[in-house]
Each structure stands twice: as C-alpha cells, then as structure tokens.
Scaffold this motif. Structure first.
Motif, PDB file in Angstrom:
ATOM      1  N   MET A   1      40.338 -38.829  60.851  1.00 59.37           N
ATOM      2  CA  MET A   1      39.932 -39.105  59.468  1.00 59.37           C
ATOM      3  C   MET A   1      40.343 -37.968  58.542  1.00 59.37           C
ATOM      4  N   VAL A   2      40.194 -36.748  59.052  1.00 63.30           N
ATOM      5  CA  VAL A   2      40.561 -35.587  58.239  1.00 63.30           C
ATOM      6  C   VAL A   2      42.026 -35.632  57.874  1.00 63.30           C
ATOM      7  N   ASP A   3      42.902 -35.949  58.863  1.00 64.92           N
ATOM      8  CA  ASP A   3      44.338 -35.971  58.607  1.00 64.92           C
ATOM      9  C   ASP A   3      44.693 -37.028  57.586  1.00 64.92           C
ATOM     10  N   SER A   4      44.063 -38.209  57.664  1.00 62.20           N
ATOM     11  CA  SER A   4      44.374 -39.260  56.704  1.00 62.20           C
ATOM     12  C   SER A   4      43.904 -38.899  55.314  1.00 62.20           C
ATOM     13  N   MET A   5      42.762 -38.210  55.224  1.00 61.62           N
ATOM     14  CA  MET A   5      42.269 -37.781  53.916  1.00 61.62           C
ATOM     15  C   MET A   5      43.217 -36.774  53.287  1.00 61.62           C
ATOM     16  N   ARG A   6      43.819 -35.913  54.110  1.00 60.69           N
ATOM     17  CA  ARG A   6      44.767 -34.938  53.563  1.00 60.69           C
ATOM     18  C   ARG A   6      45.946 -35.641  52.920  1.00 60.69           C
ATOM     19  N   ILE A   7      46.315 -36.775  53.475  1.00 61.36           N
ATOM     20  CA  ILE A   7      47.447 -37.517  52.934  1.00 61.36           C
ATOM     21  C   ILE A   7      47.062 -38.228  51.639  1.00 61.36           C
ATOM     22  N   LEU A   8      45.819 -38.777  51.594  1.00 61.40           N
ATOM     23  CA  LEU A   8      45.417 -39.600  50.464  1.00 61.40           C
ATOM     24  C   LEU A   8      44.994 -38.778  49.247  1.00 61.40           C
ATOM     25  N   VAL A   9      44.423 -37.596  49.474  1.00 62.78           N
ATOM     26  CA  VAL A   9      43.897 -36.797  48.364  1.00 62.78           C
ATOM     27  C   VAL A   9      44.886 -35.698  48.000  1.00 62.78           C
ATOM     28  N   PRO A  10      45.372 -35.672  46.759  1.00 63.48           N
ATOM     29  CA  PRO A  10      46.320 -34.624  46.354  1.00 63.48           C
ATOM     30  C   PRO A  10      45.698 -33.235  46.474  1.00 63.48           C
ATOM     31  N   ARG A  11      46.505 -32.279  46.914  1.00 58.74           N
ATOM     32  CA  ARG A  11      46.009 -30.924  47.115  1.00 58.74           C
ATOM     33  C   ARG A  11      45.469 -30.323  45.821  1.00 58.74           C
ATOM     34  N   ASP A  12      46.178 -30.533  44.705  1.00 63.12           N
ATOM     35  CA  ASP A  12      45.728 -29.915  43.464  1.00 63.12           C
ATOM     36  C   ASP A  12      44.369 -30.465  43.020  1.00 63.12           C
ATOM     37  N   LEU A  13      44.099 -31.738  43.350  1.00 62.51           N
ATOM     38  CA  LEU A  13      42.795 -32.314  43.024  1.00 62.51           C
ATOM     39  C   LEU A  13      41.699 -31.683  43.873  1.00 62.51           C
ATOM     40  N   LEU A  14      41.992 -31.463  45.156  1.00 60.55           N
ATOM     41  CA  LEU A  14      41.022 -30.808  46.028  1.00 60.55           C
ATOM     42  C   LEU A  14      40.739 -29.379  45.559  1.00 60.55           C
ATOM     43  N   GLU A  15      41.790 -28.652  45.185  1.00 66.26           N
ATOM     44  CA  GLU A  15      41.614 -27.281  44.710  1.00 66.26           C
ATOM     45  C   GLU A  15      40.759 -27.246  43.446  1.00 66.26           C
ATOM     46  N   ALA A  16      41.020 -28.175  42.522  1.00 67.65           N
ATOM     47  CA  ALA A  16      40.246 -28.226  41.280  1.00 67.65           C
ATOM     48  C   ALA A  16      38.784 -28.556  41.571  1.00 67.65           C
ATOM     49  N   THR A  17      38.548 -29.465  42.528  1.00 66.43           N
ATOM     50  CA  THR A  17      37.179 -29.846  42.889  1.00 66.43           C
ATOM     51  C   THR A  17      36.438 -28.660  43.504  1.00 66.43           C
ATOM     52  N   ILE A  18      37.123 -27.911  44.376  1.00 61.07           N
ATOM     53  CA  ILE A  18      36.513 -26.729  44.993  1.00 61.07           C
ATOM     54  C   ILE A  18      36.163 -25.691  43.941  1.00 61.07           C
ATOM     55  N   ASP A  19      37.078 -25.444  43.009  1.00 56.78           N
ATOM     56  CA  ASP A  19      36.826 -24.458  41.946  1.00 56.78           C
ATOM     57  C   ASP A  19      35.609 -24.846  41.110  1.00 56.78           C
ATOM     58  N   LEU A  20      35.525 -26.126  40.750  1.00 56.42           N
ATOM     59  CA  LEU A  20      34.390 -26.599  39.942  1.00 56.42           C
ATOM     60  C   LEU A  20      33.077 -26.484  40.713  1.00 56.42           C
ATOM     61  N   LEU A  21      33.104 -26.875  41.995  1.00 61.64           N
ATOM     62  CA  LEU A  21      31.890 -26.825  42.808  1.00 61.64           C
ATOM     63  C   LEU A  21      31.423 -25.386  42.987  1.00 61.64           C
ATOM     64  N   ARG A  22      32.351 -24.457  43.219  1.00 68.45           N
ATOM     65  CA  ARG A  22      31.961 -23.053  43.373  1.00 68.45           C
ATOM     66  C   ARG A  22      31.370 -22.500  42.082  1.00 68.45           C
ATOM     67  N   LYS A  23      31.933 -22.863  40.947  1.00 67.52           N
ATOM     68  CA  LYS A  23      31.395 -22.387  39.662  1.00 67.52           C
ATOM     69  C   LYS A  23      29.985 -22.918  39.437  1.00 67.52           C
ATOM     70  N   ASP A  24      29.763 -24.179  39.801  1.00 70.88           N
ATOM     71  CA  ASP A  24      28.415 -24.755  39.658  1.00 70.88           C
ATOM     72  C   ASP A  24      27.429 -24.050  40.585  1.00 70.88           C
ATOM     73  N   MET A  25      27.884 -23.701  41.797  1.00 65.34           N
ATOM     74  CA  MET A  25      26.995 -23.076  42.777  1.00 65.34           C
ATOM     75  C   MET A  25      26.615 -21.659  42.382  1.00 65.34           C
ATOM     76  N   PHE A  26      27.427 -20.996  41.571  1.00 68.32           N
ATOM     77  CA  PHE A  26      27.094 -19.665  41.089  1.00 68.32           C
ATOM     78  C   PHE A  26      25.791 -19.690  40.302  1.00 68.32           C
ATOM     79  N   ALA A  27      25.563 -20.793  39.577  1.00 69.87           N
ATOM     80  CA  ALA A  27      24.395 -20.886  38.707  1.00 69.87           C
ATOM     81  C   ALA A  27      23.184 -21.497  39.388  1.00 69.87           C
ATOM     82  N   LEU A  28      23.358 -22.003  40.608  1.00 66.71           N
ATOM     83  CA  LEU A  28      22.271 -22.680  41.296  1.00 66.71           C
ATOM     84  C   LEU A  28      21.349 -21.706  42.019  1.00 66.71           C
TER      85      LEU A  28
END
Length: 410
Positions: free
Chosen positions: A1-28
């Motif tokens: 499942m992990v390998d198929s998700m890597r194919i379906l989800v663009p890397r730049d979208l994953l990176e942007a999601t990680i950056d946003l989630l980390r910024k939100d977690m700073f304030a939590l």
C-alpha cells in the motif's frame, strides 16, 4: 500500500502537507501533538524524505539514555527515538583536544596559535608547518556552521549507500543541539567486522566505493572530507552507509573559499586517514576528491586488517612519517591474506596513497574495477591503472563481455 501511495501522491504535495502539519504542531499543546505524531510519521514514510527546516524540536526527538553511549572524534553519541517510532542516533558536536599532537618527535615547536603546530619536512625535502586539531572557540563556532551547511547539502542526497539525515534538533532537548540520523544496528565498519569475522571484505568495499562515487559524480561534485571506518555505518542487513556530514562540501564551494576557510577545515580529521598534502598548513591545500580517494585506500586497509591504519603509532609520529612519504607496511598475516588482500588489492591501495594527488585514481576508476569481481564471484579481483581513459573504456568493455559470457554458460 505504501508503494502505491508513493506513486499516486505527488512528492511536492506530501512535502507541503508535512510542512503545514509541523507548523500547526508547533502551536499545539503536548497532548494535541501526540495525536498528530502517527500521521506525521506515516507522511515521512510515504514521501521518503525528512524535514530540513525549521530545525527539529524536542517533541520530535527524545534521547533514550542520560549518558552518551559512545564518543567520536568530534561528537558524543546518544541513542534516541524519532516521533516515538524510529530508532535514531543523536550526535552532539563537541570540541575535543588531541593530546597525541602535543609532542611531535624530531620537530621543533612553533609559538602556539589557534592550533597546535610543528615545523617539519614534507617528503624529507620541503619545509612546512604541520597543523593539529581545532582548538579555539571560533573554530567550534565554525564547526557548527559547517555542520549546518553539510546537513542541508546531505538532505538532497539519495543513494543506497548514503546514510540519510533526519535533521538538526536545536531546542527542547537537554543535551544541546544534535544531528539526527537513522540508527544503524550493527554500528560502524570496524565494530561490525569485529563481531562478524567471516564477512567478506570485497562486497563492503564495493558498496563504500559506490557511495563515494555517487558523491564525486554528483552535480556539482561533493567532497566527503572525513571518510574513515567510524563514518561508515552498517545496517542490520549488512549493507554499508557512508555517513557523518560534518565536513561535507561541494567541490565548487571549496574552490571558491580556498584560502579563506579556517585551518581546521582545510586540514580536518585524524592523520591516520589524511592525505600528506593536508598535513602542511603552509600549502593551504583543501580537502579534495583526491584526498577522499586517499582516505578510501585507508578504509580498505581497515577492512582487511580489522584495525585502524598505523595501529600503535601516535598521531604525532604518523604526521612525521606520512609527511616523509612513508606508507603503512603491507600486512602479511594469514588472516589478512585469507580475507583477500592480494597483490591486486595492495596495488589499488598504493595507487590511492600516491603522494601526488593528481596521480591518484578516481573513485569511478576504482569502482569499475571492483564491480566485475563483486557481480561475478567466480572472477578474481584485478586492478590495472590506466592513465588513458580510452584504455579504461577498453578494459570495461572486455570485462563486461567476459561477465556476459560467463552468465550465458552457467
């Protein structure tokens, strides 16, 4: 499942999601962060990369012990956990004196500057100043800056024999700023070989050569600058990973900063692995692709002997003999010979240690000679040094035809 998700989800979208989630977690609050840790960890798995900025925080990395489990030349090392799920190594950069450098034999002492220095002879002919290890607070500050540069550069590297970097933690951790990398269960090269006496040397040497070739053929080429047994780590599956990005720098950056960088960065590390041109402060020679090749030859020596190069020699004595052009004596014990240290391998090591940097082979040339014996165990390792790239190409073609012929017959 992990390998198929890597194919379906663009890397730049994953990176942007990680950056946003980390910024939100700073304030939590801490409880709120725990609910997001699993999501963040899975995103790292999907994307295959780790964050570079902002630096990691204490809630992302935790140490497992109060005291360090090991000490290296420039760092104390702790074992820890990343996001509570992945074992990691935490390296705290420290300043450490090398007491072996205080009393160089047959060398007259010079007035102390920011590093220990001795006046000596290069190859018994050329006068020069031989420099010891970094000593001054300014150099420690320089070290931290260089580590940060190396960390950003290393973050972009992807190779099966390059240890990934997870990041730099600066706040919220009691032991101070630390570099974070995946934990290697089998330790460094010598530690692994001491516990696995029957492991063949050639595949490990080939993997190290492949990793170094990746760095040297990167665009722009990358100089490792500190290659030795304790900067090469072994995974639970027995694969070699080049690590320790403290001294990593692109060749173009070194050329641009030649003459301006501090002495401790022109002549870093331990003299057991250092090329002779790095030992003379007056020459202002910087780390280079050829000094990496010199160190690679010393690493081969470690693989076969299971010992540091120049074992039993003090650092001061090593500086003295290397600056005179002397090589480590060839090991002739039955154990070393049985591991594969024959005339061909010793010839390769001697070429790596050529006193003239321009006459050392490239790591590409070395890797070309190693691969046939690794890919086809029936073939014996052979090493020839051709100054002509045309002859190198002819050698490669002959070897590949031979390997294909053997494959077809078996």
């Amino acid at each position: 499942m992990v390998d198929s998700m890597r194919i379906l989800v663009p890397r730049d979208l994953l990176e942007a999601t990680i950056d946003l989630l980390r910024k939100d977690m700073f304030a939590l609050h801490e409880l709120g962060r725990k609910q997001h840790l699993e999501i963040l960890f899975q995103l790292y798995i999907l994307s295959g990369f780790y964050p570079s900025d902002p630096p990691l925080q204490g809630w992302e990395v935790a140490t497992a012990d109060i005291e360090p489990i090991a000490s290296a030349e420039y760092a104390d090392i702790w074992k820890g956990m990343f996001l509570g799920r992945q074992k990691v190594a935490l390296k705290r950069i420290i300043r450490r004196r090398d007491d072996d450098l205080k009393g160089a034999v047959q060398m007259s002492s010079l007035p102390a500057g920011y590093a220990d220095k001795w006046k000596g002879m290069f190859l018994g002919r050329q006068k020069g100043t031989i420099t010891g290890s970094l000593k001054r607070d300014d150099d420690l500050k320089d070290a931290v800056q260089r580590v940060n540069i190396g960390r950003h550069l290393w973050n972009g590297l992807r190779h099966p024999n390059i240890l990934p970097t997870i990041g730099l933690v600066t706040d919220g951790i009691d032991i101070g700023p630390c570099l974070i990398s995946p934990w290697m269960d089998c330790g460094d090269l010598l530690e692994y070989l001491h516990h696995h006496a029957d492991v063949p040397c050639l595949p490990l040497i080939g993997q190290i050569a492949d990793g170094l070739e990746y760095l040297h053929t990167y665009e722009p080429p990358i100089v490792h600058g500190g290659l030795k047994g304790d900067t090469i780590f072994i995974s639970s599956t027995g694969n070699a990973f080049i690590g320790d990005f403290r001294l990593l720098q692109t060749f173009s950056d070194i050329e641009q900063s030649r003459g301006s960088m501090s002495s401790s960065w022109r002549t870093p590390g331990n003299p057991r692995w250092m090329a002779p041109e790095l030992l003379l402060d007056d020459t202002a020679e910087s780390r280079s692709l050829s000094s990496d090749v010199f160190a690679f030859g010393r690493v081969i020596h470690e693989c076969f002997t299971r010992r540091d190069p120049w074992a039993g020699f003090s650092s001061a004595r090593i500086i003295f003999v290397v600056s005179r052009g002397e090589l480590p004596p060839r090991p002739l014990s039955e154990d070393v010979i049985s591991r594969g240290l024959d005339d061909n391998m010793w010839r390769l090591m001697e070429h790596c240690w050529n006193l003239n940097p321009s006459e050392r082979p490239t790591i590409q040339h070395i890797a070309r000679h190693l691969r046939p014996a690794i890919q086809s165990p029936r073939r014996k390792f052979q090493y020839f040094y051709y100054a002509s790239e045309y002859l190198c190409a002819l050698f490669d073609a002959e070897v590949m035809n031979s390997i294909l012929s053997e494959t077809q017959h078996h």
